[in-house]
Design a protein around this motif. Sequence first.
Motif, mmCIF file in Angstrom:
data_model
loop_
_atom_site.group_PDB
_atom_site.id
_atom_site.type_symbol
_atom_site.label_atom_id
_atom_site.label_comp_id
_atom_site.label_asym_id
_atom_site.label_seq_id
_atom_site.Cartn_x
_atom_site.Cartn_y
_atom_site.Cartn_z
ATOM 1 N N PHE A 197 94.338 -41.547 -69.516
ATOM 2 C CA PHE A 197 95.328 -42.274 -69.323
ATOM 3 C C PHE A 197 94.446 -43.773 -69.063
ATOM 4 O O PHE A 197 95.131 -44.871 -69.690
ATOM 5 C CB PHE A 197 96.008 -42.190 -67.864
ATOM 6 C CG PHE A 197 96.691 -43.044 -67.326
ATOM 7 C CD1 PHE A 197 98.139 -43.011 -67.577
ATOM 8 C CD2 PHE A 197 96.435 -43.974 -66.290
ATOM 9 C CE1 PHE A 197 99.004 -44.182 -67.117
ATOM 10 C CE2 PHE A 197 96.955 -45.229 -65.814
ATOM 11 C CZ PHE A 197 98.630 -44.927 -66.233
ATOM 12 N N CYS A 198 93.359 -43.703 -68.651
ATOM 13 C CA CYS A 198 92.749 -44.997 -68.372
ATOM 14 C C CYS A 198 92.467 -45.564 -69.757
ATOM 15 O O CYS A 198 92.470 -47.044 -70.052
ATOM 16 C CB CYS A 198 91.280 -44.770 -67.602
ATOM 17 S SG CYS A 198 90.206 -46.098 -67.517
ATOM 18 N N VAL A 199 91.916 -44.740 -70.857
ATOM 19 C CA VAL A 199 91.374 -45.317 -71.958
ATOM 20 C C VAL A 199 92.524 -45.908 -72.822
ATOM 21 O O VAL A 199 92.703 -46.981 -73.254
ATOM 22 C CB VAL A 199 90.596 -44.195 -72.632
ATOM 23 C CG1 VAL A 199 90.170 -44.724 -74.286
ATOM 24 C CG2 VAL A 199 89.333 -44.115 -72.147
ATOM 25 N N THR A 200 93.698 -45.217 -72.687
ATOM 26 C CA THR A 200 94.888 -45.404 -73.510
ATOM 27 C C THR A 200 95.472 -46.725 -72.959
ATOM 28 O O THR A 200 95.987 -47.753 -73.822
ATOM 29 C CB THR A 200 96.033 -44.381 -73.240
ATOM 30 O OG1 THR A 200 95.247 -43.134 -73.896
ATOM 31 C CG2 THR A 200 97.337 -44.558 -73.914
ATOM 32 N N SER A 201 95.560 -46.917 -71.730
ATOM 33 C CA SER A 201 95.979 -48.069 -70.823
ATOM 34 C C SER A 201 95.303 -49.326 -71.424
ATOM 35 O O SER A 201 95.792 -50.409 -71.598
ATOM 36 C CB SER A 201 96.052 -47.667 -69.705
ATOM 37 O OG SER A 201 96.866 -46.789 -69.094
ATOM 38 N N LEU A 202 93.947 -49.143 -71.153
ATOM 39 C CA LEU A 202 93.202 -50.472 -71.427
ATOM 40 C C LEU A 202 93.082 -50.784 -72.826
ATOM 41 O O LEU A 202 93.290 -51.957 -73.251
ATOM 42 C CB LEU A 202 91.654 -50.281 -70.908
ATOM 43 C CG LEU A 202 91.483 -50.226 -69.379
ATOM 44 C CD1 LEU A 202 90.127 -49.951 -68.816
ATOM 45 C CD2 LEU A 202 92.139 -51.608 -68.580
ATOM 46 N N GLU A 262 102.040 -43.103 -62.648
ATOM 47 C CA GLU A 262 101.137 -43.941 -63.416
ATOM 48 C C GLU A 262 100.877 -45.160 -62.756
ATOM 49 O O GLU A 262 99.940 -45.963 -63.007
ATOM 50 C CB GLU A 262 102.426 -44.404 -64.773
ATOM 51 C CG GLU A 262 102.331 -43.254 -65.904
ATOM 52 C CD GLU A 262 103.195 -43.454 -67.006
ATOM 53 O OE1 GLU A 262 104.040 -44.707 -66.894
ATOM 54 O OE2 GLU A 262 103.372 -42.754 -67.973
ATOM 55 N N MET A 263 101.912 -45.799 -62.016
ATOM 56 C CA MET A 263 101.544 -47.032 -61.182
ATOM 57 C C MET A 263 100.360 -46.795 -60.236
ATOM 58 O O MET A 263 99.304 -47.588 -60.186
ATOM 59 C CB MET A 263 102.845 -47.526 -60.220
ATOM 60 C CG MET A 263 102.480 -48.248 -59.343
ATOM 61 S SD MET A 263 102.021 -49.828 -59.963
ATOM 62 C CE MET A 263 103.537 -50.404 -60.589
ATOM 63 N N PHE A 264 100.365 -45.501 -59.583
ATOM 64 C CA PHE A 264 99.074 -45.252 -58.555
ATOM 65 C C PHE A 264 97.789 -45.101 -59.655
ATOM 66 O O PHE A 264 96.960 -45.694 -59.104
ATOM 67 C CB PHE A 264 99.398 -43.846 -57.976
ATOM 68 C CG PHE A 264 98.603 -43.522 -56.978
ATOM 69 C CD1 PHE A 264 98.535 -44.332 -55.731
ATOM 70 C CD2 PHE A 264 97.400 -42.737 -57.284
ATOM 71 C CE1 PHE A 264 97.396 -43.945 -54.908
ATOM 72 C CE2 PHE A 264 96.598 -42.354 -56.179
ATOM 73 C CZ PHE A 264 96.521 -43.057 -55.226
ATOM 74 N N GLN A 265 98.103 -44.640 -60.656
ATOM 75 C CA GLN A 265 96.708 -44.633 -61.504
ATOM 76 C C GLN A 265 96.091 -45.706 -61.883
ATOM 77 O O GLN A 265 95.122 -46.289 -61.952
ATOM 78 C CB GLN A 265 97.005 -43.811 -62.809
ATOM 79 C CG GLN A 265 96.916 -42.027 -62.580
ATOM 80 C CD GLN A 265 96.675 -41.550 -63.796
ATOM 81 O OE1 GLN A 265 95.607 -41.183 -64.268
ATOM 82 N NE2 GLN A 265 97.906 -40.849 -64.209
ATOM 83 N N LEU A 266 97.136 -46.899 -62.342
ATOM 84 C CA LEU A 266 96.730 -47.928 -62.817
ATOM 85 C C LEU A 266 96.204 -48.942 -61.496
ATOM 86 O O LEU A 266 95.199 -49.526 -61.438
ATOM 87 C CB LEU A 266 98.200 -48.841 -63.144
ATOM 88 C CG LEU A 266 98.579 -48.544 -64.512
ATOM 89 C CD1 LEU A 266 99.735 -49.492 -64.740
ATOM 90 C CD2 LEU A 266 97.390 -48.859 -65.820
ATOM 91 N N CYS A 267 96.593 -48.604 -60.466
ATOM 92 C CA CYS A 267 96.099 -49.244 -59.002
ATOM 93 C C CYS A 267 94.787 -48.686 -58.668
ATOM 94 O O CYS A 267 93.748 -49.404 -58.479
ATOM 95 C CB CYS A 267 97.129 -48.907 -58.080
ATOM 96 S SG CYS A 267 98.599 -49.895 -57.946
#
Length: 186
Positions: free
Chosen positions: A48-53, A166-171
Amino acid sequence: MTTPIFTFTFLPFFLLFSSTLTPITANNLISETCKKCAQKDPNLSYKFCVTSLQAAPNSQDADLRQLGLISMNLVQHNVTNTRRFIKHLLKNEELDKFVRVYLDDCLDLYTDAIPSIKQAVKDYKMKDNRHANIAVSSVAGAATTCEDGFEERPGLVSPLTKRNHEMFQLCVLALLIINMVSSPFY
C-alpha cells in the motif's frame, strides 16, 4: 610516456564493478522508506505504501522530506474524497436509519479533519514536525472513530471500512515519515 599496467588491468574491473552498483533513485527511496515504515508499524502495508507514494505526482524526484509532504497531501486528498463520498451516500433516501446516524458522525469527523490536515501541511512546511505529528494523529483518529461507530451496533456493516482503513494507513505513513525526518540520524 608509458601508461602503468595498473590502469589497463584494473580500469575494466572498476568500470564493471561500478556499473553494478545500484544508484539511489526515487523508486529506491520510496521502496526503502516503505520497507522501514512497514517494519515499524504493522498497520501499514508495504505494498500500500509503495503504490500510494509511486502514484503521487512528483514522488519520483522526491527526497524523504518531500515524501512526507506528499504523504500528507495524499491524506488531504483522501479526506476530501471520503467526505464527498459520505455526502453522496447520505443522499440515498432508503438508507438504514442507523447507518445514516453513523454516516452523519463520520461526515462531521471528516469535515473536522480537513482543517487539521491543512494545518499539518503548514506545520510540516515550517519544519514544526511536532505539531504536524499532532494534527496528522487527529486525522488518523477521525478514521478510527468513524469505523468504530459502526461496530457499536452488532450486524451493522460500515460502507466506509476500506476508505477508513486506507486513511488510517496514509496517516500512519505520514506520521512515520515525520518521525524519520525529525530523527537526528536523518
